[in-house]
Design a protein around this motif. Structure first.
Motif, PDB file in Angstrom:
ATOM      1  N   ASN A 290     -59.036 -30.378  66.738  1.00 20.46           N
ATOM      2  CA  ASN A 290     -59.977 -30.831  65.712  1.00 20.46           C
ATOM      3  C   ASN A 290     -61.050 -29.759  65.575  1.00 20.46           C
ATOM      4  O   ASN A 290     -61.996 -29.712  66.361  1.00 20.46           O
ATOM      5  CB  ASN A 290     -60.588 -32.189  66.119  1.00 20.46           C
ATOM      6  CG  ASN A 290     -61.652 -32.653  65.135  1.00 20.46           C
ATOM      7  OD1 ASN A 290     -61.726 -32.159  64.006  1.00 20.46           O
ATOM      8  ND2 ASN A 290     -62.483 -33.585  65.557  1.00 20.46           N
ATOM      9  N   ALA A 291     -60.877 -28.887  64.582  1.00 22.78           N
ATOM     10  CA  ALA A 291     -61.841 -27.794  64.403  1.00 22.78           C
ATOM     11  C   ALA A 291     -62.943 -28.245  63.459  1.00 22.78           C
ATOM     12  O   ALA A 291     -62.674 -28.942  62.487  1.00 22.78           O
ATOM     13  CB  ALA A 291     -61.131 -26.573  63.849  1.00 22.78           C
ATOM     14  N   PHE A 292     -64.162 -27.818  63.727  1.00 24.69           N
ATOM     15  CA  PHE A 292     -65.373 -28.249  62.998  1.00 24.69           C
ATOM     16  C   PHE A 292     -65.591 -29.756  63.273  1.00 24.69           C
ATOM     17  O   PHE A 292     -65.680 -30.566  62.364  1.00 24.69           O
ATOM     18  CB  PHE A 292     -65.243 -28.017  61.486  1.00 24.69           C
ATOM     19  CG  PHE A 292     -64.854 -26.618  61.099  1.00 24.69           C
ATOM     20  CD1 PHE A 292     -65.815 -25.625  60.965  1.00 24.69           C
ATOM     21  CD2 PHE A 292     -63.522 -26.285  60.882  1.00 24.69           C
ATOM     22  CE1 PHE A 292     -65.454 -24.329  60.600  1.00 24.69           C
ATOM     23  CE2 PHE A 292     -63.152 -24.993  60.521  1.00 24.69           C
ATOM     24  CZ  PHE A 292     -64.126 -24.007  60.374  1.00 24.69           C
ATOM     25  N   CYS A 293     -65.658 -30.095  64.553  1.00 24.55           N
ATOM     26  CA  CYS A 293     -65.580 -31.525  64.922  1.00 24.55           C
ATOM     27  C   CYS A 293     -66.877 -32.289  64.727  1.00 24.55           C
ATOM     28  O   CYS A 293     -66.866 -33.515  64.700  1.00 24.55           O
ATOM     29  CB  CYS A 293     -65.119 -31.657  66.363  1.00 24.55           C
ATOM     30  SG  CYS A 293     -66.322 -31.027  67.559  1.00 24.55           S
ATOM     31  N   TYR A 294     -68.028 -31.625  64.662  1.00 24.56           N
ATOM     32  CA  TYR A 294     -69.354 -32.250  64.662  1.00 24.56           C
ATOM     33  C   TYR A 294     -69.447 -33.340  65.740  1.00 24.56           C
ATOM     34  O   TYR A 294     -69.387 -33.040  66.908  1.00 24.56           O
ATOM     35  CB  TYR A 294     -69.756 -32.754  63.264  1.00 24.56           C
ATOM     36  CG  TYR A 294     -71.181 -33.283  63.314  1.00 24.56           C
ATOM     37  CD1 TYR A 294     -72.202 -32.493  63.853  1.00 24.56           C
ATOM     38  CD2 TYR A 294     -71.512 -34.569  62.896  1.00 24.56           C
ATOM     39  CE1 TYR A 294     -73.503 -32.978  63.975  1.00 24.56           C
ATOM     40  CE2 TYR A 294     -72.808 -35.057  63.011  1.00 24.56           C
ATOM     41  CZ  TYR A 294     -73.790 -34.248  63.558  1.00 24.56           C
ATOM     42  OH  TYR A 294     -75.056 -34.733  63.686  1.00 24.56           O
ATOM     43  N   SER A 295     -69.548 -34.632  65.372  1.00 23.74           N
ATOM     44  CA  SER A 295     -69.712 -35.633  66.438  1.00 23.74           C
ATOM     45  C   SER A 295     -68.387 -36.243  66.888  1.00 23.74           C
ATOM     46  O   SER A 295     -68.367 -37.256  67.580  1.00 23.74           O
ATOM     47  CB  SER A 295     -70.723 -36.708  66.021  1.00 23.74           C
ATOM     48  OG  SER A 295     -70.312 -37.334  64.830  1.00 23.74           O
ATOM     49  N   GLY A 296     -67.272 -35.629  66.461  1.00 23.90           N
ATOM     50  CA  GLY A 296     -65.980 -35.963  67.067  1.00 23.90           C
ATOM     51  C   GLY A 296     -65.197 -37.091  66.417  1.00 23.90           C
ATOM     52  O   GLY A 296     -64.281 -37.639  67.035  1.00 23.90           O
ATOM     53  N   GLY A 297     -65.526 -37.435  65.181  1.00 17.14           N
ATOM     54  CA  GLY A 297     -64.854 -38.559  64.518  1.00 17.14           C
ATOM     55  C   GLY A 297     -63.324 -38.455  64.530  1.00 17.14           C
ATOM     56  O   GLY A 297     -62.643 -39.400  64.943  1.00 17.14           O
ATOM     57  N   PHE A 298     -62.798 -37.314  64.120  1.00 12.60           N
ATOM     58  CA  PHE A 298     -61.334 -37.177  64.088  1.00 12.60           C
ATOM     59  C   PHE A 298     -60.766 -37.210  65.515  1.00 12.60           C
ATOM     60  O   PHE A 298     -59.700 -37.780  65.749  1.00 12.60           O
ATOM     61  CB  PHE A 298     -60.923 -35.873  63.388  1.00 12.60           C
ATOM     62  CG  PHE A 298     -61.033 -35.932  61.882  1.00 12.60           C
ATOM     63  CD1 PHE A 298     -60.082 -36.607  61.136  1.00 12.60           C
ATOM     64  CD2 PHE A 298     -62.085 -35.315  61.217  1.00 12.60           C
ATOM     65  CE1 PHE A 298     -60.165 -36.675  59.753  1.00 12.60           C
ATOM     66  CE2 PHE A 298     -62.196 -35.388  59.833  1.00 12.60           C
ATOM     67  CZ  PHE A 298     -61.228 -36.060  59.102  1.00 12.60           C
ATOM     68  N   SER A 299     -61.488 -36.609  66.458  1.00  8.74           N
ATOM     69  CA  SER A 299     -60.997 -36.569  67.845  1.00  8.74           C
ATOM     70  C   SER A 299     -60.878 -37.974  68.405  1.00  8.74           C
ATOM     71  O   SER A 299     -59.867 -38.334  69.014  1.00  8.74           O
ATOM     72  CB  SER A 299     -61.978 -35.780  68.725  1.00  8.74           C
ATOM     73  OG  SER A 299     -62.185 -34.493  68.198  1.00  8.74           O
ATOM     74  N   LEU A 300     -61.926 -38.765  68.205  1.00 10.37           N
ATOM     75  CA  LEU A 300     -61.933 -40.123  68.750  1.00 10.37           C
ATOM     76  C   LEU A 300     -60.829 -40.977  68.146  1.00 10.37           C
ATOM     77  O   LEU A 300     -60.130 -41.710  68.844  1.00 10.37           O
ATOM     78  CB  LEU A 300     -63.296 -40.771  68.475  1.00 10.37           C
ATOM     79  CG  LEU A 300     -64.331 -40.762  69.596  1.00 10.37           C
ATOM     80  CD1 LEU A 300     -63.744 -41.329  70.878  1.00 10.37           C
ATOM     81  CD2 LEU A 300     -64.848 -39.380  69.873  1.00 10.37           C
ATOM     82  N   GLU A 301     -60.669 -40.875  66.840  1.00  9.69           N
ATOM     83  CA  GLU A 301     -59.636 -41.664  66.163  1.00  9.69           C
ATOM     84  C   GLU A 301     -58.253 -41.294  66.709  1.00  9.69           C
ATOM     85  O   GLU A 301     -57.412 -42.153  66.930  1.00  9.69           O
ATOM     86  CB  GLU A 301     -59.730 -41.383  64.655  1.00  9.69           C
ATOM     87  CG  GLU A 301     -59.003 -42.340  63.789  1.00  9.69           C
ATOM     88  CD  GLU A 301     -59.636 -43.731  63.712  1.00  9.69           C
ATOM     89  OE1 GLU A 301     -60.860 -43.825  63.556  1.00  9.69           O
ATOM     90  OE2 GLU A 301     -58.882 -44.701  63.804  1.00  9.69           O
ATOM     91  N   ALA A 302     -58.042 -39.997  66.949  1.00 12.86           N
ATOM     92  CA  ALA A 302     -56.753 -39.545  67.488  1.00 12.86           C
ATOM     93  C   ALA A 302     -56.563 -40.070  68.908  1.00 12.86           C
ATOM     94  O   ALA A 302     -55.509 -40.609  69.254  1.00 12.86           O
ATOM     95  CB  ALA A 302     -56.684 -38.021  67.459  1.00 12.86           C
ATOM     96  N   LEU A 303     -57.586 -39.923  69.741  1.00 13.08           N
ATOM     97  CA  LEU A 303     -57.476 -40.359  71.141  1.00 13.08           C
ATOM     98  C   LEU A 303     -57.255 -41.869  71.235  1.00 13.08           C
ATOM     99  O   LEU A 303     -56.445 -42.341  72.024  1.00 13.08           O
ATOM    100  CB  LEU A 303     -58.737 -39.955  71.913  1.00 13.08           C
ATOM    101  CG  LEU A 303     -58.843 -38.452  72.203  1.00 13.08           C
ATOM    102  CD1 LEU A 303     -60.273 -38.073  72.599  1.00 13.08           C
ATOM    103  CD2 LEU A 303     -57.862 -38.034  73.299  1.00 13.08           C
TER     104      LEU A 303
END
Ligand code: SAH
Length: 389
Positions: free
Chosen positions: A223-236
């Motif tokens: 997740n590049a340009f993640c800022y506060s991690g929205g895409f990362s969290l949704e994926a995890l």
């Protein structure tokens, strides 16, 4: 209220309900009109067409109402009520989702005003001097419309107004002890409107994050340009095996890590502080999915060409290295790069990187960021989900 008169023949766009009057359309002398004042917009035949906020600049008047009727407290209550009702009808306030955009400027017939809602807290951002001058009416309307669900109103207009305008950020109603938690798609986030970018969170990616969630099970994701991690969290939270969150800002990575620690999942999370372009040139492992959500590369038309080159380079690097059968989820929030230009840019990146691709989804901003049908300029976020063979 002062009046401005349009040049002959310059009334067509306002009759089509376009909410801006450009300075070139005005035929009368506006030098005595103060920035932020309400003005009546009239044809050169003295017909009253609209009322709006005046501000010197290319967009000289932002229209509030397409009639001569007064702008009073009832006006603010009605507009904010309509915006609130739309979000409720869209089902955006539930136990699992307490974050949404309540007012999206022109899309809610309130040009120059943005209000984001975080679990009972409204963060108000004025993008015009006229809106700033109406802030107390806006506060009263929010209290009236939201009633018992309203916990606080925070005003954050610094940085969204011309530098010469004096304004103080702060609470206008209630106050909140940090940290403050709110939910998007069942994921728990800590939101900080005081120190965070914009109003504290990028609300416009809610639906696109959900889509990523559907693709994530068992995948290795960057997740590049993640800022506060929205895409990362949704994926995890949807079973990704490994998620790398990358941002060049240490503060953004700290926010991501804080949000990661608020949720429970099985996959592995890795933080990377780096420049995305450098990192993408040589990735440490093959990823199944790469998300690219950079900041706007072009804020003005004169930067469009350079922005397109930037998007192409960035996406070509990602495409070159993604696994076979992998997926690129790529965005542009530059308003001047429209949907068709963005699609062409990603296709040229695929040609340059010599990968065969197909477009699975064409993405855009969600319904709480509506686009006024007479104001196509309101469309800014576009994205593509690209399958790489
Ligand atoms: N995807 C995010 C929002 C992205 S905002 C979300 O879903 O919330 C853009 C982010 O890009 C910011 O956090 C900014 O710090 C970061 N950024 C800007 N330039 C960068 C660069 N060259 N490399 C990596 N990150 C960058």
């Amino acid at each position: 209220m002062q009046e401005i008169y349009l040049r002959k023949g310059k009334d067509a766009s306002i009759r089509r309900k376009h909410p801006w009057i450009f300075s070139g359309a005005i035929g009368s002398d506006t030098s005595s009109i103060e920035d932020g004042s309400l003005v009546r917009v009239c044809t050169n035949q003295q017909e009253v067409l609209a009322i709006g906020h005046f501000q010197k600049g290319s967009i000289a008047v932002r229209i509030l109402r397409f009639s001569g009727e007064e702008i009073d407290q009832r006006f603010w209550n009605q507009r904010i009520q309509a915006a609130w009702k739309l979000r409720m009808d869209l089902g955006l306030l539930t136990k699992d989702n307490t974050i949404f955009r309540l007012v999206h400027g022109e899309g809610d017939l309130l040009p120059g005003l943005v209000i984001d809602f975080y679990g009972g807290v409204c963060v108000v951002q004025c993008h015009s001097i006229g809106m700033l001058q109406c802030i107390m009416e806006i506060v009263d309307a929010l209290k009236e419309v939201i009633g018992g669900k309203l916990k606080a109103i925070y005003h954050k207009s610094k940085g969204s107004l011309p530098r010469s305008v004096e304004t103080q950020d702060g609470y206008l109603y209630g106050s909140i002890d940090m940290p403050f938690y709110a939910y998007e798609n069942r994921v728990r986030y800590s939101i900080d409107w005081i120190l965070g970018q914009k109003t504290g969170f990028f609300i416009d990616q809610r639906e696109n994050r959900k889509l990523l969630g559907q693709l994530s099970k068992g995948k290795k994701i960057l997740n590049a340009f993640c800022y506060s991690g929205g895409f990362s969290l949704e994926a995890l939270m949807n079973g990704a095996s490994d998620v790398y969150s990358l941002d060049s800002s240490e503060k953004a990575i700290a926010l991501t890590e804080a949000n990661v620690s608020l949720n429970t999942f099985e996959g592995k999370h890795v933080s990377v502080i780096a420049d995305a372009m450098d990192y993408l040139k040589e990735l440490p492992l093959p990823f199944d999915i790469i998300v690219l959500d950079p900041p706007a590369f072009a804020k003005h038309l004169d930067k469009k060409h350079k922005a397109v080159q930037g998007y192409k380079r960035l996406n070509a690097h990602a495409l070159r290295q993604i696994k076979s059968g992998g997926i690129l989820v790529t965005f542009s929030c530059s308003q001047v790069v429209d949907k068709s230009l963005f699609n062409h840019t990603i296709i040229s990146a695929a040609i340059e990187s010599n990968r065969k691709v197909k477009i699975l989804y064409q993405l855009h901003q969600p319904a709480d960021h509506p686009i006024g049908a007479f104001h196509p300029e309101g469309e800014y976020l576009k994205g593509l989900v690209v399958y790489v063979e």
